[in-house]
Motif scaffolding. Sequence first.
Motif, mmCIF file in Angstrom:
data_model
loop_
_atom_site.group_PDB
_atom_site.id
_atom_site.type_symbol
_atom_site.label_atom_id
_atom_site.label_comp_id
_atom_site.label_asym_id
_atom_site.label_seq_id
_atom_site.Cartn_x
_atom_site.Cartn_y
_atom_site.Cartn_z
ATOM 1 N N SER A 1 -3.653 -1.213 4.428
ATOM 2 C CA SER A 1 -3.262 -1.263 5.846
ATOM 3 C C SER A 1 -1.912 -0.576 6.006
ATOM 4 N N ASP A 2 -1.560 -0.312 7.250
ATOM 5 C CA ASP A 2 -0.344 0.458 7.556
ATOM 6 C C ASP A 2 0.096 0.061 8.956
ATOM 7 N N ILE A 3 1.178 -0.686 9.038
ATOM 8 C CA ILE A 3 1.603 -1.218 10.342
ATOM 9 C C ILE A 3 3.105 -0.998 10.500
ATOM 10 N N THR A 4 3.521 -0.658 11.704
ATOM 11 C CA THR A 4 4.961 -0.567 11.991
ATOM 12 C C THR A 4 5.287 -1.443 13.191
ATOM 13 N N ARG A 5 6.335 -2.239 13.034
ATOM 14 C CA ARG A 5 6.874 -2.985 14.150
ATOM 15 C C ARG A 5 8.371 -2.719 14.243
ATOM 16 N N ILE B 1 5.797 2.213 16.885
ATOM 17 C CA ILE B 1 4.806 1.128 16.934
ATOM 18 C C ILE B 1 3.535 1.705 16.351
ATOM 19 N N GLU B 2 3.049 1.064 15.303
ATOM 20 C CA GLU B 2 1.887 1.595 14.585
ATOM 21 C C GLU B 2 0.840 0.508 14.414
ATOM 22 N N ASP B 3 -0.374 0.849 14.834
ATOM 23 C CA ASP B 3 -1.496 -0.059 14.625
ATOM 24 C C ASP B 3 -2.625 0.661 13.930
ATOM 25 N N VAL C 1 -2.553 4.614 14.930
ATOM 26 C CA VAL C 1 -2.029 5.191 16.176
ATOM 27 C C VAL C 1 -0.562 4.776 16.202
ATOM 28 N N GLU C 2 0.331 5.747 15.976
ATOM 29 C CA GLU C 2 1.712 5.391 15.664
ATOM 30 C C GLU C 2 2.758 6.306 16.298
ATOM 31 N N PRO C 3 2.833 6.281 17.626
ATOM 32 C CA PRO C 3 3.898 7.080 18.245
ATOM 33 C C PRO C 3 5.277 6.480 17.979
ATOM 34 N N SER D 1 0.814 -1.214 0.000
ATOM 35 C CA SER D 1 0.000 0.000 0.000
ATOM 36 C C SER D 1 0.850 1.268 0.000
ATOM 37 N N PHE D 2 2.153 1.133 0.170
ATOM 38 C CA PHE D 2 3.100 2.246 0.029
ATOM 39 C C PHE D 2 4.498 1.638 0.018
ATOM 40 N N ALA D 3 5.473 2.452 -0.308
ATOM 41 C CA ALA D 3 6.853 1.961 -0.373
ATOM 42 C C ALA D 3 7.299 1.523 1.023
ATOM 43 N N CYS E 1 10.326 -1.479 10.807
ATOM 44 C CA CYS E 1 9.677 -1.969 9.586
ATOM 45 C C CYS E 1 8.281 -1.368 9.526
ATOM 46 N N ASP E 2 8.033 -0.538 8.524
ATOM 47 C CA ASP E 2 6.737 0.137 8.361
ATOM 48 C C ASP E 2 6.221 -0.241 6.984
ATOM 49 N N PHE E 3 5.098 -0.905 6.929
ATOM 50 C CA PHE E 3 4.675 -1.530 5.670
ATOM 51 C C PHE E 3 3.166 -1.716 5.689
#
Length: 368
Positions: free
Chosen positions: A235-239, A342-344, A328-330, A193-195, A224-226
């Motif tokens: 979707s957009d998640i960062t771990r 961390i992004e959810d 929500v990604e502080p 959904s994005f680079a 890792c943000d993907f």
Amino acid sequence: MKPRVLKLFAQLDPKPEAIVIANSIDPHLDQTFFYLFDVPAGLFEGSIAIAHPDGELDVFSSPLEAETAHEAAKRDPHVAVHVAGRDETAAAARKLLGASTDLALNFRELTHEWFLRLDGSFPGAKWTDCSNAIRKARVTKDANEIELLRRASEIGSKVGREIPGMLRAGISELELAAEMEHQMGLHGASGRSFATIVAFGPHSAEPHYAPADTKLKAGDSIVCDFGAYYHRYASDITRSFHFGRRDDEMKQVHETVQKAQHAALGAVRPGVPSKEVHLAAAQVIDASPWKGRLTHGVGHSIGLVVHDGWAYGPTAEDPLEVGMAITVEPGIYLPGHGGVRIEDDIVVTKNGYEFLTTAPREYVEVPA
Ligand code: GLY
Ligand code: MN
Ligand code: MN
């Protein structure tokens, strides 16, 4: 889709005679076209959707997707599909709209070239901008959209769980990004959904870093943000992970970001000014040794694109509404050292929120 056309018109006062949504060439496609016309695949370059105040929709489809367009129209009695080549579309739309002159456009997405073409075909037209109405209509999601976002988020979460198993000394940021994207495809994504962002070591301190040839080594923090596309929804998640033994500071940074996210989520409920969600996270970070190291707004809406037209930060007054799908990604970013985000993805509900993404968020030292 009639309910969406009506939802869009409900945001407009006075109401135009029609709303004209025009796609240019990829990537200049107005996702509002796909919001109104529920067609799961196809580019639809040069195509137009014309929405009417009674909820009906006329679609001028490019010939390249004619069959897909007709199939989609069979599922929706309020959509009429016409097939027209790129050079015929504006004139065909003019013919359909007859003497209408009071017309609305999405100024935020329409290319200037398309505007000139439309303006030339509609002598005397009074064009108004409906981009704010579009943003308001699209910011809350219907049940069908939430289901697609859930599926897109599940794909992201599966890959989030798999990342520790992909980490090995010497893998490059680009290689890890490629493996993550491959896995998203295997889990059912139609694309990313994005680079994809993969950042090792000090690079993890740059929120929108682009992966390069840097190789992973013991002691690196990793961001890792993907995200996945599923039936056009993003979707957009960062771990964040830590490879081998990391210093105690980054462990505390990670735990502080997790606390900040927890606090932000605790503020989510309908009616709350969205800045409260940001400020709840910022307060935790600013009370820690890393005051001021949250350097961006805490979230944005997701939908047909990953940044779906609305974002919130420390001054955002817009209240949260039931059905909003947001991130929500502080994060805490320590230049030259490393960062953690961390992004959810969540959906705002009557009583608070539901998670769309689910992968573990805790501090992990993956054995190097
Ligand atoms: N993926 C970019 C962001 O989280 O906003
Ligand atoms: Mn992200
Ligand atoms: Mn995001």
